[in-house]
Design a protein around this motif. Structure first.
Motif, PDB file in Angstrom:
ATOM      1  N   THR A  64       0.830  -1.206   0.000  1.00 29.67           N
ATOM      2  CA  THR A  64       0.000   0.000   0.000  1.00 29.67           C
ATOM      3  C   THR A  64       0.863   1.255   0.000  1.00 29.67           C
ATOM      4  OG1 THR A  64      -1.762  -1.170   1.171  1.00 29.67           O
ATOM      5  CG2 THR A  64      -1.810   1.246   1.263  1.00 29.67           C
ATOM      6  N   VAL A  65       1.836   1.306   0.900  1.00 25.71           N
ATOM      7  CA  VAL A  65       2.720   2.466   0.985  1.00 25.71           C
ATOM      8  C   VAL A  65       3.598   2.555  -0.264  1.00 25.71           C
ATOM      9  CG1 VAL A  65       4.625   3.529   2.286  1.00 25.71           C
ATOM     10  CG2 VAL A  65       2.681   2.523   3.501  1.00 25.71           C
ATOM     11  N   GLY A  66       4.122   1.416  -0.706  1.00 26.12           N
ATOM     12  CA  GLY A  66       4.978   1.405  -1.888  1.00 26.12           C
ATOM     13  C   GLY A  66       4.268   1.891  -3.131  1.00 26.12           C
ATOM     14  N   GLU A  67       3.057   1.405  -3.345  1.00 26.30           N
ATOM     15  CA  GLU A  67       2.289   1.850  -4.516  1.00 26.30           C
ATOM     16  C   GLU A  67       1.975   3.339  -4.435  1.00 26.30           C
ATOM     17  OE1 GLU A  67      -1.031  -0.894  -4.452  1.00 26.30           O
ATOM     18  OE2 GLU A  67      -0.019  -2.253  -5.861  1.00 26.30           O
ATOM     19  N   ALA A  68       1.603   3.820  -3.248  1.00 22.11           N
ATOM     20  CA  ALA A  68       1.295   5.246  -3.074  1.00 22.11           C
ATOM     21  C   ALA A  68       2.545   6.101  -3.270  1.00 22.11           C
ATOM     22  CB  ALA A  68       0.675   5.482  -1.694  1.00 22.11           C
ATOM     23  N   LEU A  69       3.670   5.638  -2.737  1.00 23.19           N
ATOM     24  CA  LEU A  69       4.931   6.364  -2.885  1.00 23.19           C
ATOM     25  C   LEU A  69       5.351   6.408  -4.357  1.00 23.19           C
ATOM     26  CD1 LEU A  69       7.379   7.744  -1.519  1.00 23.19           C
ATOM     27  CD2 LEU A  69       8.333   5.451  -1.152  1.00 23.19           C
ATOM     28  N   ALA A  70       5.269   5.282  -5.030  1.00 25.05           N
ATOM     29  CA  ALA A  70       5.624   5.230  -6.453  1.00 25.05           C
ATOM     30  C   ALA A  70       4.713   6.143  -7.272  1.00 25.05           C
ATOM     31  CB  ALA A  70       5.544   3.789  -6.966  1.00 25.05           C
ATOM     32  N   ALA A  71       3.426   6.139  -6.964  1.00 27.87           N
ATOM     33  CA  ALA A  71       2.485   7.000  -7.692  1.00 27.87           C
ATOM     34  C   ALA A  71       2.815   8.473  -7.467  1.00 27.87           C
ATOM     35  CB  ALA A  71       1.054   6.691  -7.258  1.00 27.87           C
ATOM     36  N   ARG A  72       3.121   8.824  -6.229  1.00 29.79           N
ATOM     37  CA  ARG A  72       3.439  10.222  -5.907  1.00 29.79           C
ATOM     38  C   ARG A  72       4.702  10.674  -6.637  1.00 29.79           C
ATOM     39  NH1 ARG A  72       3.239  13.138  -0.831  1.00 29.79           N
ATOM     40  NH2 ARG A  72       1.435  11.876  -0.300  1.00 29.79           N
ATOM     41  N   LEU A  73       5.705   9.782  -6.699  1.00 30.25           N
ATOM     42  CA  LEU A  73       6.976  10.134  -7.333  1.00 30.25           C
ATOM     43  C   LEU A  73       6.961   9.931  -8.849  1.00 30.25           C
ATOM     44  CD1 LEU A  73       9.374   8.509  -4.696  1.00 30.25           C
ATOM     45  CD2 LEU A  73       8.937  10.960  -5.024  1.00 30.25           C
ATOM     46  N   GLY A  74       5.966   9.211  -9.348  1.00 32.02           N
ATOM     47  CA  GLY A  74       5.926   8.901 -10.776  1.00 32.02           C
ATOM     48  C   GLY A  74       6.911   7.808 -11.167  1.00 32.02           C
ATOM     49  N   TRP A  75       7.221   6.916 -10.215  1.00 31.37           N
ATOM     50  CA  TRP A  75       8.176   5.838 -10.429  1.00 31.37           C
ATOM     51  C   TRP A  75       7.440   4.509 -10.555  1.00 31.37           C
ATOM     52  CZ3 TRP A  75      12.427   6.723  -6.136  1.00 31.37           C
ATOM     53  CH2 TRP A  75      12.982   8.001  -6.299  1.00 31.37           C
ATOM     54  N   ARG A  76       8.126   3.511 -11.043  1.00 28.40           N
ATOM     55  CA  ARG A  76       7.581   2.165 -11.160  1.00 28.40           C
ATOM     56  C   ARG A  76       7.577   1.491  -9.793  1.00 28.40           C
ATOM     57  NH1 ARG A  76       9.080  -3.515 -13.110  1.00 28.40           N
ATOM     58  NH2 ARG A  76      11.214  -3.240 -12.443  1.00 28.40           N
ATOM     59  N   PHE A  77       6.509   0.725  -9.513  1.00 29.20           N
ATOM     60  CA  PHE A  77       6.444  -0.072  -8.291  1.00 29.20           C
ATOM     61  C   PHE A  77       6.664  -1.538  -8.635  1.00 29.20           C
ATOM     62  CE2 PHE A  77       4.132  -2.737  -5.205  1.00 29.20           C
ATOM     63  CZ  PHE A  77       4.869  -2.407  -4.075  1.00 29.20           C
ATOM     64  N   VAL A  78       7.510  -2.199  -7.854  1.00 34.22           N
ATOM     65  CA  VAL A  78       7.802  -3.615  -8.034  1.00 34.22           C
ATOM     66  C   VAL A  78       7.322  -4.348  -6.786  1.00 34.22           C
ATOM     67  CG1 VAL A  78       9.634  -5.334  -8.326  1.00 34.22           C
ATOM     68  CG2 VAL A  78       9.844  -3.087  -9.429  1.00 34.22           C
ATOM     69  N   GLU A  79       6.398  -5.285  -6.958  1.00 26.58           N
ATOM     70  CA  GLU A  79       5.885  -6.090  -5.850  1.00 26.58           C
ATOM     71  C   GLU A  79       6.835  -7.255  -5.614  1.00 26.58           C
ATOM     72  OE1 GLU A  79       4.743  -7.599  -2.935  1.00 26.58           O
ATOM     73  OE2 GLU A  79       3.233  -6.080  -3.419  1.00 26.58           O
ATOM     74  N   GLY A  80       7.586  -7.177  -4.520  1.00 27.87           N
ATOM     75  CA  GLY A  80       8.587  -8.196  -4.224  1.00 27.87           C
ATOM     76  C   GLY A  80       8.021  -9.595  -4.070  1.00 27.87           C
ATOM     77  N   ASP A  81       6.802  -9.711  -3.538  1.00 29.15           N
ATOM     78  CA  ASP A  81       6.220 -11.039  -3.345  1.00 29.15           C
ATOM     79  C   ASP A  81       6.096 -11.811  -4.658  1.00 29.15           C
ATOM     80  OD1 ASP A  81       6.004 -10.860  -0.611  1.00 29.15           O
ATOM     81  OD2 ASP A  81       3.874 -10.344  -0.606  1.00 29.15           O
TER      82      ASP A  81
END
Length: 169
Positions: free
Chosen positions: A20-37
């Motif tokens: 949740t935090v990673g996706e929100a952070l990536a969206a805010r920064l305009g960066w790609r999110f990678v789901e480690g699981d």
């Protein structure tokens, strides 16, 4: 590649809100999110699904795959945000091999809050029964590690704000 190119690993035990935090952070920064699981080999998923904690030998190939993914983004000149438990410093050291600047956002909180979150999570392979093994394994960020700790009890937007401030983005 830019000298200020960075990759952020959102770390913490299961149920802390890394995705949740990673996706929100990536969206805010305009960066790609990678789901480690999604990088866990089937054997790891089967072990965790059966309530068997992973050991260092189980985690190493998974961590190396994530470091390779970070390296791929680094080579492309693209910053990234990765969700990964990164419980031990040695695990974070492996992740840091992917790029010159890999920093960490540790989503941390009270065991009661984490257990409650896990008990309400559906459709995930990680059982709540393994929370205590992760908490026992967890090594907090050292003072010499590039990172920031945010409280799991805060709203996601506040966690993202604190992460951005703490990492200088």
């Amino acid at each position: 590649m830019s000298e200020d190119l960075q990759h952020i690993v959102v770390m913490g035990v299961s149920g802390s809100g890394k995705t949740t935090v990673g996706e929100a952070l990536a969206a805010r920064l305009g960066w790609r999110f990678v789901e480690g699981d999604s990088f866990h080999p089937p054997e790891n998923v089967a072990k965790m699904s059966a309530g068997i904690p992973l050991d260092d030998n189980d985690r190493e190939p998974w961590l190396r795959a994530l470091a390779a993914e970070i390296a791929k983004d680094e080579a492309a000149g693209s910053p990234s945000v990765v969700g990964c438990s990164a419980l031990k410093r040695s695990y974070r050291d492996i992740l840091r091999t992917g790029a010159p600047r890999v920093c960490f956002v540790h989503v941390h909180g009270d065991r009661t809050v984490l257990a409650d979150r896990l008990s309400h999570r559906a459709g995930h392979f990680f059982p709540a029964s393994l929370l205590d093994t992760q908490l026992a394994t967890l090594e907090p960020l050292g003072p010499d590690e590039d990172g920031v700790v945010v409280d799991v009890a805060l709203p996601t937007a506040e966690q993202v704000d604190l992460a951005i401030q703490g990492l200088g983005n």
